[in-house]
Design a protein around this motif. Structure first.
Motif, PDB file in Angstrom:
ATOM      1  N   LYS A 117      18.631 -33.001  35.810  1.00 25.27           N
ATOM      2  CA  LYS A 117      19.613 -32.088  35.835  1.00 25.27           C
ATOM      3  C   LYS A 117      20.729 -32.699  34.964  1.00 25.27           C
ATOM      4  CE  LYS A 117      22.325 -28.081  37.609  1.00 25.27           C
ATOM      5  NZ  LYS A 117      23.944 -28.730  37.424  1.00 25.27           N
TER       6      LYS A 117
ATOM      7  N   LEU B 269      17.834 -29.372  44.827  1.00 26.14           N
ATOM      8  CA  LEU B 269      18.588 -30.175  43.978  1.00 26.14           C
ATOM      9  C   LEU B 269      19.329 -31.368  44.823  1.00 26.14           C
ATOM     10  CD1 LEU B 269      20.100 -30.419  41.241  1.00 26.14           C
ATOM     11  CD2 LEU B 269      21.903 -28.772  42.175  1.00 26.14           C
TER      12      LEU B 269
ATOM     13  N   GLU C 290      18.919 -25.890  48.079  1.00 25.06           N
ATOM     14  CA  GLU C 290      19.996 -25.106  47.277  1.00 25.06           C
ATOM     15  C   GLU C 290      19.529 -23.666  47.075  1.00 25.06           C
ATOM     16  OE1 GLU C 290      22.631 -26.277  46.037  1.00 25.06           O
ATOM     17  OE2 GLU C 290      22.605 -28.109  47.046  1.00 25.06           O
TER      18      GLU C 290
ATOM     19  N   ARG D 202      21.696 -34.829  44.980  1.00 26.18           N
ATOM     20  CA  ARG D 202      22.651 -35.485  44.061  1.00 26.18           C
ATOM     21  C   ARG D 202      22.819 -36.969  44.576  1.00 26.18           C
ATOM     22  NH1 ARG D 202      24.566 -30.485  45.187  1.00 26.18           N
ATOM     23  NH2 ARG D 202      25.357 -29.406  43.465  1.00 26.18           N
TER      24      ARG D 202
ATOM     25  N   GLU E  49      25.788 -41.554  38.262  1.00 26.45           N
ATOM     26  CA  GLU E  49      25.736 -40.363  39.171  1.00 26.45           C
ATOM     27  C   GLU E  49      24.820 -39.129  38.606  1.00 26.45           C
ATOM     28  OE1 GLU E  49      29.069 -37.148  40.893  1.00 26.45           O
ATOM     29  OE2 GLU E  49      29.582 -39.190  40.785  1.00 26.45           O
ATOM     30  N   SER E  50      23.799 -38.741  39.472  1.00 25.60           N
ATOM     31  CA  SER E  50      22.799 -37.978  38.761  1.00 25.60           C
ATOM     32  C   SER E  50      22.757 -36.798  39.648  1.00 25.60           C
ATOM     33  CB  SER E  50      21.710 -38.609  38.633  1.00 25.60           C
ATOM     34  OG  SER E  50      21.682 -39.886  37.527  1.00 25.60           O
ATOM     35  N   GLU E  51      22.222 -35.653  39.108  1.00 20.71           N
ATOM     36  CA  GLU E  51      21.700 -34.322  39.760  1.00 20.71           C
ATOM     37  C   GLU E  51      20.122 -34.293  39.502  1.00 20.71           C
ATOM     38  OE1 GLU E  51      25.414 -31.315  40.737  1.00 20.71           O
ATOM     39  OE2 GLU E  51      24.675 -31.803  38.477  1.00 20.71           O
TER      40      GLU E  51
END
Length: 226
Positions: free
Chosen positions: A58, A35, A2, A37, A107-109
């Motif tokens: 995050k 980053l 990123e 996901r 769901e995660s970042e």
């Protein structure tokens, strides 16, 4: 990877030693961070996998657990938005000798910092080293608290603690989890969780619904723990 503009603000806010780094060290960390996901249930770290590196949540929620040879899971601790995890980088801390697994609860970042780059910073910067060992100590405290519950507390006490902790985290008496999910987090079997929740319900401590539990009597749950 990123763009650095998206990652640097997170590194700066999550790593207290950031302002004590040289510009070259800041550049190294940002260049070796990405980053990632994950979908709900996605595996972030598994046994015998390559070193995951240091993680910064995050957004979302992550479960860290151990898996026995028989397939039984014991949840050690959970990570939420803003949390930093160094135990995922066992290759950075040579004192860590046990393997953990990690999965995305939602769901995660997640910002993943390369273990090699982070290790280089820790070796050179006393502030980074102090932060890293402080984080490791806090996570080990979480692990020891979990083990203490499993070894020395009855399941009704453990379940009461879990329900109260979840309520405290979310600020709501409604806990949106299935019995299977609660079993994973408490290191028990779904059948055991279901029986105990039914008992709690019969005592007026909780109300059961499809896919959830509502706490009705916090004082009563606290009395089970004392």
């Amino acid at each position: 990877m990123e763009h650095a503009d998206e990652i640097i603000p997170i590194l700066k806010s999550s790593l207290p030693f950031w302002d004590h780094l040289k510009e070259t060290e800041k550049k190294t960390l940002s260049q070796w961070s990405q980053l990632v996901r994950y979908e709900k249930g996605g595996i972030i770290r598994c046994q015998n996998c390559e070193c995951t590196g240091v993680l910064i949540i995050k957004s979302g929620s992550v479960r860290t657990y151990m898996l026995s040879e028989e397939g039984k899971e014991i949840t050690l601790y959970r990570l939420d938005q803003g949390d930093v995890c160094v135990l995922s980088a066992s290759c950075v801390l040579s004192a860590i000798t046990f393997e953990v697994q990690m999965e995305a609860v939602t769901e995660s970042e997640i910002i993943q910092i390369s273990a090699g780059a982070y290790s280089e910073i820790v070796d050179q910067n006393i502030y980074a080293e102090a932060f890293t060992y402080k984080q490791a100590t806090e996570r080990f405290s979480d692990v020891m608290w979990t083990m203490q519950q499993i070894l020395f507390m009855s399941f009704d006490q453990r379940l009461a603690i879990f329900l109260l902790d979840e309520s405290g985290k979310t600020g709501s008496d409604d806990i949106h989890m299935t019995h299977e999910q609660i079993a994973k987090y408490t290191g028990s079997a779904r059948e055991v969780v279901s029986r105990m929740l039914k008992y709690f319900s019969s005592e007026g401590l909780v109300k059961l619904s499809r896919g959830g539990v509502t706490i009705l009597d916090k004082k009563g749950l606290k009395q089970l723990i004392s």
